[in-house]
Design a protein around this motif. Sequence first.
Motif, short mmCIF file in Angstrom:
data_model
loop_
_atom_site.label_atom_id
_atom_site.label_comp_id
_atom_site.label_asym_id
_atom_site.label_seq_id
_atom_site.Cartn_x
_atom_site.Cartn_y
_atom_site.Cartn_z
N CYS A 147 0.91 12.69 5.43
CA CYS A 147 -0.19 13.64 5.18
C CYS A 147 -1.52 13.19 5.74
O CYS A 147 -2.49 13.96 5.73
CB CYS A 147 -0.33 13.92 3.69
SG CYS A 147 -0.81 12.47 2.72
N HIS A 199 2.57 10.75 -1.66
CA HIS A 199 3.94 10.43 -1.25
C HIS A 199 4.24 8.99 -1.66
O HIS A 199 4.13 8.05 -0.85
CB HIS A 199 4.10 10.60 0.27
CG HIS A 199 3.81 11.99 0.73
ND1 HIS A 199 2.55 12.39 1.15
CD2 HIS A 199 4.58 13.10 0.81
CE1 HIS A 199 2.57 13.66 1.48
NE2 HIS A 199 3.79 14.13 1.27
N MET A 241 -3.56 10.98 4.47
CA MET A 241 -4.51 10.49 3.46
C MET A 241 -4.61 8.97 3.52
O MET A 241 -3.69 8.28 3.99
CB MET A 241 -4.08 10.94 2.06
CG MET A 241 -4.22 12.43 1.81
SD MET A 241 -3.67 12.90 0.16
CE MET A 241 -4.78 11.91 -0.84
N ASP A 242 -5.74 8.41 3.02
CA ASP A 242 -5.90 6.97 2.96
C ASP A 242 -4.92 6.38 1.96
O ASP A 242 -4.74 6.91 0.85
CB ASP A 242 -7.33 6.60 2.56
CG ASP A 242 -8.32 6.98 3.64
OD1 ASP A 242 -8.05 6.71 4.81
OD2 ASP A 242 -9.37 7.56 3.29
N LEU A 243 -4.31 5.26 2.33
CA LEU A 243 -3.39 4.57 1.42
C LEU A 243 -4.16 3.86 0.32
O LEU A 243 -5.34 3.50 0.49
CB LEU A 243 -2.55 3.56 2.20
CG LEU A 243 -1.65 4.13 3.31
CD1 LEU A 243 -0.86 3.01 3.98
CD2 LEU A 243 -0.70 5.18 2.75
N LYS A 289 -3.54 4.98 7.09
CA LYS A 289 -3.32 6.39 6.80
C LYS A 289 -1.86 6.64 6.46
O LYS A 289 -0.95 5.99 7.00
CB LYS A 289 -3.71 7.26 8.00
CG LYS A 289 -5.16 7.12 8.43
CD LYS A 289 -6.12 7.72 7.42
CE LYS A 289 -7.56 7.65 7.93
NZ LYS A 289 -8.51 8.25 6.96
N CYS A 290 -1.64 7.60 5.57
CA CYS A 290 -0.27 8.00 5.22
C CYS A 290 0.36 8.66 6.44
O CYS A 290 -0.23 9.58 7.03
CB CYS A 290 -0.28 8.95 4.03
SG CYS A 290 1.36 9.64 3.64
N TRP A 336 0.85 -1.19 0.00
CA TRP A 336 0.00 0.00 0.00
C TRP A 336 0.88 1.24 0.00
O TRP A 336 1.93 1.28 0.65
CB TRP A 336 -0.91 0.01 1.24
CG TRP A 336 -1.83 -1.17 1.28
CD1 TRP A 336 -1.54 -2.44 1.65
CD2 TRP A 336 -3.20 -1.17 0.90
NE1 TRP A 336 -2.63 -3.26 1.53
CE2 TRP A 336 -3.68 -2.50 1.07
CE3 TRP A 336 -4.10 -0.19 0.45
CZ2 TRP A 336 -4.99 -2.86 0.81
CZ3 TRP A 336 -5.40 -0.56 0.19
CH2 TRP A 336 -5.84 -1.87 0.35
N THR A 337 0.44 2.27 -0.75
CA THR A 337 1.22 3.49 -0.86
C THR A 337 0.31 4.70 -0.78
O THR A 337 -0.91 4.58 -0.69
CB THR A 337 2.02 3.52 -2.18
OG1 THR A 337 2.90 4.65 -2.18
CG2 THR A 337 1.09 3.61 -3.38
N CYS A 338 0.92 5.89 -0.82
CA CYS A 338 0.16 7.15 -0.76
C CYS A 338 0.22 7.84 -2.11
O CYS A 338 1.29 7.91 -2.73
CB CYS A 338 0.74 8.06 0.32
SG CYS A 338 -0.03 9.71 0.38
N SER A 339 -0.91 8.36 -2.56
CA SER A 339 -0.95 9.02 -3.87
C SER A 339 -0.12 10.30 -3.89
O SER A 339 0.36 10.72 -4.94
CB SER A 339 -2.40 9.34 -4.26
OG SER A 339 -2.99 10.17 -3.27
#
Length: 652
Positions: free
Chosen positions: A67, A53, A69-71, A63-64, A48-51
Amino acid sequence: MKRPNISTKVVLRIAALLAVAFLIGRYTGSKESDEHMAHDGAVAVTSWTCSMHPQIDLPEPGKCPLCGMDLIPRKGSGSDDIGERMMSMSEAAMKLAEVRTAPVERKFVDIEIPMVGRVDYDETRVKTISAWTAGRLDRLFVDYTGIPVKKGDHLVEIYSPELYTAQEELLQAIKSEKELEDSENDSIRMTAKATVRAVREKLKLLGLNADQIVGIELQEAPLVHTEITAPIGGIVINKHAKEGMYVVTGSPIYTVADLSMLWVQLDAYESDLAWIKYGQDVDIRTETYGDRVFRGWISFIDPVLDPTTRTVKVRVVVENKAGLLRPNMFARASVKARVGEDDVVVTSNLEGKWICPMHPEVVKDEAGDCDVCGMALVQAGQIGYVSNKEVKKPIVVPASAVLITGKRAIVYRKVPGRERPTFEGVQIVIGPRAGDYYIVRSGLKEGEDIVVNGNFKIDSALQLMAKPSMMSADDMPEAENVQAAPAGNSAPALSSDTQKALSDITFAYFAVQSALAQDNGEHAKHTSMVLGKLVRGVNLAGTENGALEKLLREIAKASENLGEQMTIQKQREQFAALSSSVERLLGIAAPPPETKVYKVFCPMAFDNKGASWLQAGKEVMNPYFGSAMLHCGEVRKVFGERTGEEDQHESR
């Protein structure tokens, strides 16, 4: 190596930014939907990654850490075995993203075309009463304008020496004819009769009618004063002379207009011309009479387009026997049209009918001549009308289903036979927009399911999954490591991170501009919120550029103001201020690499005050008027890389 297409890059970056807006919302905002996508028939997600980062790589959703945000699933870690331009999602994810589909239909599309204009005189019913001979106006029976007159009413008494002499000639000719009746010389008798006929004709040419000439002959004395009568019934709209004036031949005395029939001069936008046909019925309303409808017929469509307003004059003939309508009244009109295949206007009431080319109100069941002008009638089909029996129903899709980017039109089609809802992008060829629908030339078949709501979110999600967007055929190249400020700017060079952040701001601005041009206030609101977040996230540490810092605060504030507006008109007002700030940003930081930015000016925006905006393509896409006047405006300046003399010329 072939240089990537500029518009392609622009659209891809816009898609990515809109995806961020979408992620901030509720499409992927719930952990439940992520887990559902991971277990509903798909391969297990392992990364899973962050859009925002992409360096984040975690084994579980959440969560990232940077920031919040949802992964999202990393590419290759949890996708179905589908094509690179396809996307699969669960039913729950579809509901969260508000994705709706509808079948492609074949049907006649009924559209209503609004127009505005003003009431005008019927030019064919305006007559000028003039002096047929020189003389003195001894009596004017109509003292002021606005007086109604009937055909044959006496308007003027004129004393004319020339006319008086001609009457004397007539009496002398008649006297000579009588004296020569008993002459044995046939030639002399014939000459006398010919002279009488010639003098009578001369009096007619000087303005006397047959009854007046007979009266002169009966009383055997010339008329000192000659009456000029009204050639038509109507209203005296102009009084050109005064009592006692001397006039010469041809001097105008009165202008009389018959107001029982009037014209309504309307302005039709360029985008509506395909549906406006000669002879169509028009419903007309005025400010004076509210919703009271007056019925008219289109009698003329101007063959020349006004280059300033991008409109065409459409003339409508309307009956006014009750005298309610008055010239120069403001009028609102609407034309209803039913559209068939090949963009023809379908009608049932004109099937088998014959119409006059000059007077469309004259409609007959058989061939013949016009009762008004005598012209030969033509069949309704010759001026663009067909019946329901003569044309096929067109393939149509809702306008909300189509993503338009430059010359490409894209829809997302539901792939049949899949356990999970799967969508693929399809490029189609569309015809003119007909109300809430687009006519489809090719690319779709009747019965296929397409996305009518949420297509923009699907396209954006493809970008976040590192799949190619259907809004572009190529991938966007990476920016250079460091880009200097424009020539002549004393600001220090910006770091690659700062330059990329400013490029993202420019592309987010383009997304707002594109949404307003498509009359999509919801997308404009979302993308302006994304723009504000991007601006606030710019790191200027080490840059020491106070002007840039101040300008970014202005852009953030303008973006927030736009996002808070509830109506698209208010959004457009705020967009003008945002455009001014972004334009100044281009003076500090160069446009994104290999990108041209066009500054366009519309003189009609905001009640003809005029306003500018920036856009990524050269074709004018007006955010202040949208579909009402989409192409109103002209390119005033070009920012960006110069590759030749042509680019340099454009910037001048």
